[in-house]
Scaffold this active site. Structure first.
Site, short mmCIF file in Angstrom:
data_model
loop_
_atom_site.label_atom_id
_atom_site.label_comp_id
_atom_site.label_asym_id
_atom_site.label_seq_id
_atom_site.Cartn_x
_atom_site.Cartn_y
_atom_site.Cartn_z
N GLU A 70 39.92 20.76 -23.32
CA GLU A 70 40.81 19.78 -22.70
C GLU A 70 42.26 20.09 -23.10
O GLU A 70 42.56 20.34 -24.27
CB GLU A 70 40.45 18.37 -23.15
CG GLU A 70 39.14 17.84 -22.58
CD GLU A 70 39.30 17.33 -21.15
OE1 GLU A 70 40.44 17.35 -20.63
OE2 GLU A 70 38.29 16.89 -20.58
N HIS A 111 37.84 23.12 -14.06
CA HIS A 111 36.85 22.07 -13.85
C HIS A 111 36.51 21.94 -12.37
O HIS A 111 35.36 21.66 -12.00
CB HIS A 111 37.40 20.74 -14.40
CG HIS A 111 36.38 19.65 -14.48
ND1 HIS A 111 36.69 18.36 -14.81
CD2 HIS A 111 35.03 19.66 -14.27
CE1 HIS A 111 35.61 17.62 -14.80
NE2 HIS A 111 34.59 18.38 -14.47
N ASP A 165 41.36 19.41 -11.66
CA ASP A 165 41.99 20.01 -12.82
C ASP A 165 41.52 21.46 -13.01
O ASP A 165 40.39 21.79 -12.64
CB ASP A 165 41.76 19.18 -14.09
CG ASP A 165 40.29 18.87 -14.37
OD1 ASP A 165 39.51 18.72 -13.42
OD2 ASP A 165 39.94 18.78 -15.56
#
Length: 850
Positions: free
Chosen positions: A577, A630, A645
């Site tokens: 992330e 993603h 994303d």
């Protein structure tokens, strides 16, 4: 090589047609059939006009476990037979519908005839399934594989009902090719059946011929399947041939080599109730001929495996005080198993088995002792989280005389403290696979096991070597001397996610294929807090701060983070992330550099390609590997998901260049970097590409793995030609390339020092084209093209490959693969949209099409 490319080029698919060429049996008696024909249908999935995969669905009126019968089936439509064998056929590529059904019946009847001629006295029935789903196109294997998995529960339903009707009869399974996948998923289903488990039912024997399943399927590397083979089968026999050309299509990297070709992958531990035979000298390259060549041996071994002692003890009932352990334990003592050992819900051999732990598994005594059924039982909390009762006879104290004092767990990062041998098995008498230098980093994948005065751990070393090394010369990779938190040296902090937000596992390099790039849609500190919240049900391995690249690791690599939206990709990926908001945040150089450093380390640690494929990633996460956003993770139906994303402000070109460690890159970052420093001389400096034709310059060994210590498959004479399918890999002072040798059926690794381009040139290079005119045009995946002349589309690249169809000028197609240089042309894999044909055409005669 990309799995898509392998399937589209049709590697040895022609040989697979021999699956259906077994001797027909019109003179044989009719054989009763368990049938699921017509229970499934295939649906193609598309993203616009881009083909994204296949979906296999139940047809109306059928359930996940129903089946039909034809003829008189023992235990179902008639009384019990003393002995019953169910034959499960393999993939059917050359026929569909009624013809495929008829050919399956012929195969089963042929097996019946050969078994009885070899002295088998039991009843034979067939299991007939939609192995022809997907049609006769060479891409039909993927849907057939899915259909095989979905037929497992149906076969399991029959086996359960038969056992309920005939609990004392002998029950056997024989599978051919892809039928082994049906059998595997049937056993997995029975493993989860409360009725089957409560009654203690078993399949007496399973015999697999030319098994088209992964060569680690029966091992602890595939724990669900491993436990099914250990618990639900008395004894499993595997008959494999290294020359089975029809299985070379399965060879997408070493981890995907077929069990029917290689047997269990070297270094893995088979179940104790498993025997395999290399039958290359009898079966050779005849994929359909195993039963013809081996029927007497198969029948003999079926009968020899009549009795199966319990895993808890030998067949005698001597008091456990007389065994060698002589041990007595106390609560809190650490113990280790000395064999494949059942752990049960209660003391006693009649109690239900919760799990089987492998030799060397370490656990903590929590209760006992209790005497039952001639054994002393201790309750053990095994490190694998299993808690139950095991027989003392197969337990010992886990302490040993190893000077290291180190204790590790699966997934821990370790480093060597000296020049250290890694061996094929625990023990100083085992063969040395390689020697790693001091400071080499690897990951624990199994152990500990005691042998020859050392504690041995199985380690996946960064150099791609996987073997056993002595714990005396290992330390945690951060120098702390223990398993630690398994935090990456690139991370700045370890702050674990809540335990309810991820899955504890023991993943190694053969389980991790992908790195998924995410954006947090929130602040750094807020994201960390959310992943620690037990109500979030999400997690990631890393979170990176945008301002300065400060990184917190929250899930160990060995464990499965919940980040990609589905078990398929979660299980086989690492999630990262990045602090920011999709399409809005300007990501800093500090973040790019820190993230790229982590990704580069992960790629080298887990052998993940440093590339980013375009479009939606493969539906099966094990079918490829690389670095993706993603938004590229496929949904369950293989189509695109609704995530965006990392978004438009994420600079893929810059990021991938940093990952590769170079200053170049194209728009999608799909090019991989190469190591300019060659480790050998002469022609070793040549760089090859997947699909390129090469030739030997001397008598040259081709081996089953990179390295001079691996097994020689064949010595190729000077001038022998073949096609590059994988590489390069640096090992033992050579650059190794994997080659499908022409006209020999051999697929293995050879040293690049003794290879040249088959036309005598200097490799494919990167500049000049091998044809003229429009050949100079370069295409990308997804580009629309059309032929400028009547243009052949072929089964594989090359002018000698079979023509699928001649396309007329202006026919619309979409680039799906390439380029491949062969026979003086640049070849592109094209999906011709109107005809739904996949094939290869020469780029010289292709133009961009609007």
């Amino acid at each position: 090589m990309k799995r898509r490319q392998l399937l589209q080029t049709g590697l040895t698919v022609t040989a697979m047609s021999t699956i259906s060429s077994a001797v027909t049996s019109k003179s044989n008696p009719k054989i009763p059939i368990i049938s699921t024909r017509g229970h499934f249908t295939q649906k193609q999935t598309w993203n616009g006009r881009q083909y994204t995969g296949e979906k296999v669905l139940l047809t109306d009126g059928h359930t996940e476990t129903d089946y039909d019968t034809r003829g008189s089936i023992p235990g179902v439509s008639r009384g019990c037979a003393p002995e019953l064998t169910v034959v499960v056929h393999g993939w059917e590529k050359d026929a569909t519908g009624a013809k495929a059904k008829s050919k399956a019946k012929d195969k089963i009847a042929h097996y019946n005839q050969k078994l009885h001629s070899a002295g088998y006295n039991g009843k034979v029935v067939g299991f007939s399934w939609d192995s022809d789903i997907g049609g006769t196109n060479f891409t039909s294997f993927n849907p057939a594989q899915t259909a095989a998995e979905k037929n497992g529960p149906k076969l399991a339903r029959f086996l359960l009902q038969y056992r309920q009707s005939c609990p004392n009869g002998v029950l056997r399974l024989i599978s051919h090719s892809l039928g082994a996948r049906v059998v595997t998923y049937a056993l997995r289903t029975l493993r989860e059946s409360p009725t089957w488990q409560s009654k203690g039912y078993k399949i007496n024997t399973v015999s697999m011929l030319a098994a088209a399943i992964d060569n680690e399927t029966p091992t602890p590397e595939h724990p669900t399947s491993h436990k099914a083979f250990v618990h639900e089968v008395g004894h499993t026999f595997n008959y494999h041939s290294w020359e089975d050309d029809a299985l070379t299509w399965f060879n997408v990297g070493e981890s995907d080599q077929a069990l029917g070709e290689s047997g269990i992958e070297s270094g893995n531990t088979p179940p104790s109730n498993y025997t395999e035979h290399d039958v290359t000298s009898q079966a050779g390259d005849d994929h359909s001929g195993y039963m013809d060549a081996l029927s007497e041996r198969i029948v003999q071994e079926m009968y020899q495996a009549a009795a199966f002692p319990s895993k808890d003890e030998p067949s005698d009932t001597e008091d456990d005080d007389s065994d060698e352990s002589g041990g007595r334990f106390s609560n809190g003592d650490q113990v280790a198993s000395t064999a494949d050992l059942n752990t049960r819900t209660n003391p006693g051999t009649d109690s239900s088995v919760r799990d089987t732990v492998t030799p060397g598994t370490v656990g903590e005594v929590t209760a006992g002792p209790t005497q039952a059924d001639g054994y002393t039982w201790w309750k053990v909390q095994w490190n694998s989280t299993v808690h139950g009762w095991s027989a003392e006879k197969y337990l010992k104290p886990s302490d040993d005389n190893d000077e290291s004092g180190s204790r590790f767990s699966n997934g821990d990062q370790v480093a060597s403290t000296a020049d250290l041998n890694t061996r094929t098995n625990p023990g100083t008498d085992s063969s040395v696979r390689d020697t790693v230098t001091p400071g080499t980093v690897g990951e624990i994948t199994a152990g500990p096991t005691q042998a020859d005065g050392y504690t041995w751990w199985k380690v996946q070393w960064n150099s791609t070597v996987h073997g056993w090394s002595a714990g005396k010369y290992l330390k945690s990779s951060d120098g702390s001397g223990g398993g630690g938190d398994n935090a990456s040296s690139d991370a700045d902090a370890w702050d674990p996610a809540h335990s309810s937000n991820y899955t504890s596992a023991s993943r190694g390099a053969q389980k991790i294929n992908w790195i998924v790039i995410h954006v947090t849609e929130g602040s750094y500190s807020g994201s960390i807090s959310w992943l620690k919240n037990p109500n979030s049900n999400v997690s990631a391995h890393y979170v990176i701060r945008n301002a300065d690249g400060h990184t917190t690791q929250m899930v160990r690599h060995k464990d499965v983070a919940w980040h990609a939206g589905g078990q398929n990709y979660n299980t086989h990926s690492i999630g990262i992330e990045h602090e920011g908001h999709v399409g809005k945040t300007t990501f800093t150089d500090a973040m790019y550099q820190k993230s790229a450093a982590i990704v580069r380390t992960l790629c080298e640690q887990y052998n993940i390609p440093k590339r980013r494929p375009s479009g939606v990633a493969p539906c099966d996460a094990t079918a490829g590997g690389g670095i993706i956003g993603h938004h590229q993770v496929p949904e369950a139906d293989c189509g695109p998901n609704d995530h965006t994303d990392p978004g438009s402000t994420w600079d893929w070109e810059k990021f991938m260049a940093l990952v590769r460690g170079d200053d170049s890159g194209n728009n999608d970052g799909s090019d991989e970097s190469t190591d300019d420093s060659s480790d050998d001389s002469g022609s070793s400096g040549q760089q090859f590409s997947d699909g390129e034709q090469v030739a030997t310059t001397v008598n040259l060994n081709t081996r089953n793995r990179p390295g001079t210590n691996s097994r020689i498959l064949k010595t190729m004479s000077p001038g022998a030609t073949g096609e590059i399918t994988d590489g390069p890999i640096q090992k033992g002072g050579y650059t190794w390339w994997k080659i499908q040798w022409n006209n020999s059926g051999v697929h293995g690794w050879s040293a690049g020092k003794y290879l040249k381009s088959s036309d005598g040139g200097g490799g494919t290079g990167g500049g000049s084209s091998d044809d003229t005119g429009s050949s100079g045009q370069q295409f990308s995946d997804g580009d629309r093209v059309a032929p400028s002349v009547n243009l052949n589309t072929r089964h594989r690249p090359g002018t000698n490959s079979r023509v699928l169809k001649t396309m007329t000028p202006g026919t619309a197609g979409e680039i799906m693969n390439g380029p491949v240089h062969k026979d003086g042309y640049t070849w592109w894999g094209v999906h011709w949209l109107d005809d739904n044909i996949w094939g290869w055409s020469a780029g010289k005669y292709l133009n961009q099409h609007q």
